[in-house]
Motif scaffolding. Structure first.
Motif, mmCIF file in Angstrom:
data_model
loop_
_atom_site.group_PDB
_atom_site.id
_atom_site.type_symbol
_atom_site.label_atom_id
_atom_site.label_comp_id
_atom_site.label_asym_id
_atom_site.label_seq_id
_atom_site.Cartn_x
_atom_site.Cartn_y
_atom_site.Cartn_z
ATOM 1 N N ASN A 226 0.822 -1.218 0.000
ATOM 2 C CA ASN A 226 0.000 0.000 0.000
ATOM 3 C C ASN A 226 0.854 1.264 0.000
ATOM 4 O O ASN A 226 0.346 2.364 -0.208
ATOM 5 C CB ASN A 226 -0.921 0.016 1.222
ATOM 6 N N ILE A 227 2.173 1.088 0.229
ATOM 7 C CA ILE A 227 3.082 2.226 0.249
ATOM 8 C C ILE A 227 4.102 2.131 -0.876
ATOM 9 O O ILE A 227 4.299 3.062 -1.653
ATOM 10 C CB ILE A 227 3.803 2.320 1.609
ATOM 11 N N PHE A 228 4.772 0.974 -0.975
ATOM 12 C CA PHE A 228 5.798 0.804 -2.001
ATOM 13 C C PHE A 228 6.075 -0.670 -2.218
ATOM 14 O O PHE A 228 6.169 -1.429 -1.258
ATOM 15 C CB PHE A 228 7.098 1.506 -1.589
ATOM 16 N N ARG A 229 6.215 -1.046 -3.474
ATOM 17 C CA ARG A 229 6.574 -2.416 -3.808
ATOM 18 C C ARG A 229 7.902 -2.391 -4.559
ATOM 19 O O ARG A 229 8.072 -1.655 -5.521
ATOM 20 C CB ARG A 229 5.511 -3.076 -4.698
ATOM 21 N N GLY A 230 8.831 -3.234 -4.098
ATOM 22 C CA GLY A 230 10.162 -3.241 -4.686
ATOM 23 C C GLY A 230 10.177 -3.536 -6.171
ATOM 24 O O GLY A 230 10.826 -2.842 -6.949
ATOM 25 N N ILE A 231 9.440 -4.568 -6.606
ATOM 26 C CA ILE A 231 9.461 -4.957 -8.014
ATOM 27 C C ILE A 231 8.861 -3.873 -8.887
ATOM 28 O O ILE A 231 9.400 -3.522 -9.936
ATOM 29 C CB ILE A 231 8.726 -6.306 -8.207
ATOM 30 N N SER A 232 7.722 -3.289 -8.458
ATOM 31 C CA SER A 232 7.108 -2.230 -9.255
ATOM 32 C C SER A 232 7.988 -0.986 -9.264
ATOM 33 O O SER A 232 7.950 -0.185 -10.205
ATOM 34 C CB SER A 232 5.720 -1.888 -8.716
ATOM 35 N N GLY A 233 8.815 -0.838 -8.209
ATOM 36 C CA GLY A 233 9.730 0.294 -8.167
ATOM 37 C C GLY A 233 10.748 0.250 -9.290
ATOM 38 O O GLY A 233 11.225 1.288 -9.756
ATOM 39 N N MET A 234 11.072 -0.952 -9.755
ATOM 40 C CA MET A 234 12.012 -1.092 -10.867
ATOM 41 C C MET A 234 11.483 -0.413 -12.116
ATOM 42 O O MET A 234 12.242 0.126 -12.919
ATOM 43 C CB MET A 234 12.297 -2.570 -11.130
ATOM 44 N N GLU A 235 10.158 -0.426 -12.284
ATOM 45 C CA GLU A 235 9.549 0.214 -13.447
ATOM 46 C C GLU A 235 9.701 1.729 -13.384
ATOM 47 O O GLU A 235 9.600 2.416 -14.389
ATOM 48 C CB GLU A 235 8.063 -0.163 -13.519
ATOM 49 N N LYS A 236 9.945 2.253 -12.180
ATOM 50 C CA LYS A 236 10.094 3.701 -11.999
ATOM 51 C C LYS A 236 11.568 4.112 -11.980
ATOM 52 O O LYS A 236 11.898 5.252 -11.667
ATOM 53 C CB LYS A 236 9.413 4.133 -10.696
ATOM 54 N N GLY A 237 12.453 3.155 -12.266
ATOM 55 C CA GLY A 237 13.857 3.490 -12.367
ATOM 56 C C GLY A 237 14.710 3.111 -11.176
ATOM 57 O O GLY A 237 15.921 3.346 -11.180
ATOM 58 N N PHE A 238 14.101 2.519 -10.131
ATOM 59 C CA PHE A 238 14.889 2.075 -8.981
ATOM 60 C C PHE A 238 15.530 0.726 -9.299
ATOM 61 O O PHE A 238 14.909 -0.131 -9.926
ATOM 62 C CB PHE A 238 14.001 1.902 -7.742
ATOM 63 N N ASP A 239 16.780 0.544 -8.838
ATOM 64 C CA ASP A 239 17.328 -0.798 -8.966
ATOM 65 C C ASP A 239 16.665 -1.705 -7.931
ATOM 66 O O ASP A 239 16.074 -1.233 -6.957
ATOM 67 C CB ASP A 239 18.854 -0.797 -8.797
ATOM 68 N N ARG A 240 16.751 -3.015 -8.119
ATOM 69 C CA ARG A 240 15.993 -3.974 -7.314
ATOM 70 C C ARG A 240 16.348 -3.878 -5.828
ATOM 71 O O ARG A 240 15.463 -3.924 -4.972
ATOM 72 C CB ARG A 240 16.235 -5.397 -7.835
ATOM 73 N N VAL A 241 17.624 -3.761 -5.509
ATOM 74 C CA VAL A 241 18.024 -3.720 -4.102
ATOM 75 C C VAL A 241 17.466 -2.478 -3.419
ATOM 76 O O VAL A 241 16.926 -2.542 -2.310
ATOM 77 C CB VAL A 241 19.558 -3.778 -3.971
ATOM 78 N N THR A 242 17.567 -1.341 -4.072
ATOM 79 C CA THR A 242 17.021 -0.100 -3.502
ATOM 80 C C THR A 242 15.514 -0.209 -3.340
ATOM 81 O O THR A 242 14.952 0.154 -2.296
ATOM 82 C CB THR A 242 17.371 1.102 -4.388
ATOM 83 N N GLY A 243 14.848 -0.720 -4.360
ATOM 84 C CA GLY A 243 13.396 -0.860 -4.298
ATOM 85 C C GLY A 243 12.948 -1.796 -3.195
ATOM 86 O O GLY A 243 12.000 -1.502 -2.456
ATOM 87 N N ASP A 244 13.636 -2.921 -3.059
ATOM 88 C CA ASP A 244 13.278 -3.877 -2.005
ATOM 89 C C ASP A 244 13.521 -3.291 -0.618
ATOM 90 O O ASP A 244 12.766 -3.533 0.317
ATOM 91 C CB ASP A 244 14.071 -5.173 -2.170
ATOM 92 N N THR A 245 14.594 -2.510 -0.477
ATOM 93 C CA THR A 245 14.867 -1.866 0.808
ATOM 94 C C THR A 245 13.760 -0.876 1.157
ATOM 95 O O THR A 245 13.296 -0.816 2.307
ATOM 96 C CB THR A 245 16.228 -1.148 0.781
ATOM 97 N N MET A 246 13.309 -0.110 0.176
ATOM 98 C CA MET A 246 12.199 0.816 0.404
ATOM 99 C C MET A 246 10.925 0.055 0.771
ATOM 100 O O MET A 246 10.153 0.476 1.634
ATOM 101 C CB MET A 246 11.978 1.681 -0.840
ATOM 102 N N GLY A 247 10.736 -1.099 0.135
ATOM 103 C CA GLY A 247 9.580 -1.930 0.475
ATOM 104 C C GLY A 247 9.650 -2.449 1.899
ATOM 105 O O GLY A 247 8.632 -2.517 2.602
ATOM 106 N N MET A 248 10.850 -2.800 2.355
ATOM 107 C CA MET A 248 11.009 -3.270 3.738
ATOM 108 C C MET A 248 10.684 -2.164 4.730
ATOM 109 O O MET A 248 10.055 -2.395 5.769
ATOM 110 C CB MET A 248 12.430 -3.805 3.952
ATOM 111 N N LEU A 249 11.084 -0.941 4.414
ATOM 112 C CA LEU A 249 10.747 0.196 5.276
ATOM 113 C C LEU A 249 9.232 0.412 5.308
ATOM 114 O O LEU A 249 8.668 0.764 6.351
ATOM 115 C CB LEU A 249 11.465 1.449 4.793
ATOM 116 N N ALA A 250 8.581 0.185 4.181
ATOM 117 C CA ALA A 250 7.123 0.330 4.130
ATOM 118 C C ALA A 250 6.434 -0.668 5.055
ATOM 119 O O ALA A 250 5.430 -0.345 5.696
ATOM 120 C CB ALA A 250 6.625 0.153 2.689
#
Length: 240
Positions: free
Chosen positions: A54-78
């Motif tokens: 509901n806040i951030f998904r790591g895999i979908s973040g890749m579509e917005k230009g985030f690399d997978r590790v950064t996106g997954d870390t943001m998802g963990m914070l969510a």
């Protein structure tokens, strides 16, 4: 009569948004909190893993230009943000709750330590696990499976918007058939979309049954704990 005495409840982050596209629904938070209180008052030990979709998904973040590790870390914070929101809702109705996170942030939550988590449960506290496994490339389904095995839960209960596992998408096909039970091998080979393969394999190897049910329907978490037929059970073939 309770069937399960210690439950790992896996909730999706998307469920917390309710009808919104983003954020939290107070109605859903209050519903989950009330259901968890009802189960807690029956003497069930409850641990929770919640997603962050509901806040951030790591895999979908890749579509917005985030690399997978950064996106997954943001998802963990969510997931930690969601854990704090759920903790607030549960404690506001009088149930003691602890948030434990796999990521170190002592000002926010306790660091996850297995023995300490089990002790919290034994003392009657609801424990919410945030931060996934602290590693990228692992979903919150995998985190839920890992924590369920670590705390020796009786069941991994996956609360979704659907009342079980179907042979095809019930939202798209009127003739979709719900399974009462499936084996781990069937769930993997038929790609039924219960959980990712890593989570299913971990549960299969450790004899950890999974119950998939609709957690948004009031009272269903308690019905699940009592073993009522409200969803689909995934288990090894030799487990009754």
């Amino acid at each position: 009569m309770l069937k399960y005495k210690r439950i790992l409840l896996k909730l999706s982050g998307e469920a917390l948004a309710g009808n919104k596209e983003f954020g939290f629904s107070n109605e859903v938070l209050e519903s989950f909190a009330k259901q968890i209180k009802d189960v807690h008052e029956k003497g069930v030990e409850i641990a929770i893993v919640i997603g962050g979709g509901n806040i951030f998904r790591g895999i979908s973040g890749m579509e917005k230009g985030f690399d997978r590790v950064t996106g997954d870390t943001m998802g963990m914070l969510a997931t930690i943000m969601n854990g704090l929101a759920l903790q607030n809702a549960i404690e506001s109705i009088g149930v003691p709750t602890r948030v434990m996170t796999a990521l170190q942030m002592p000002q926010v939550a306790e660091l996850y330590i297995r023995r300490k988590a089990i002790r919290h449960l034994e003392k009657g506290r609801v424990v919410i696990f945030g931060g996934g496994t602290s590693n990228p490339y692992f979903t919150t389904d995998s985190s839920g499976a890992l924590r369920a095995v670590e705390i020796q839960a009786d069941v991994l209960a996956k609360g979704t918007k659907v009342d079980g596992i179907y042979d095809k998408d019930p939202m798209k096909f009127d003739d979709a058939v719900r399974y009462d039970t499936v084996t781990f091998d069937e769930a993997i080979s038929k790609n039924l979309g219960v959980m990712d393969t890593a989570a299913l394999s971990l549960c299969r190897e450790n004899q950890m049954p999974i119950v998939v049910f609709n957690a948004l329907e009031e009272g269903n978490i308690l019905k699940m704990a009592q073993g009522e037929d409200i969803g689909t059970t995934v288990k090894n073939k030799n487990i009754r």
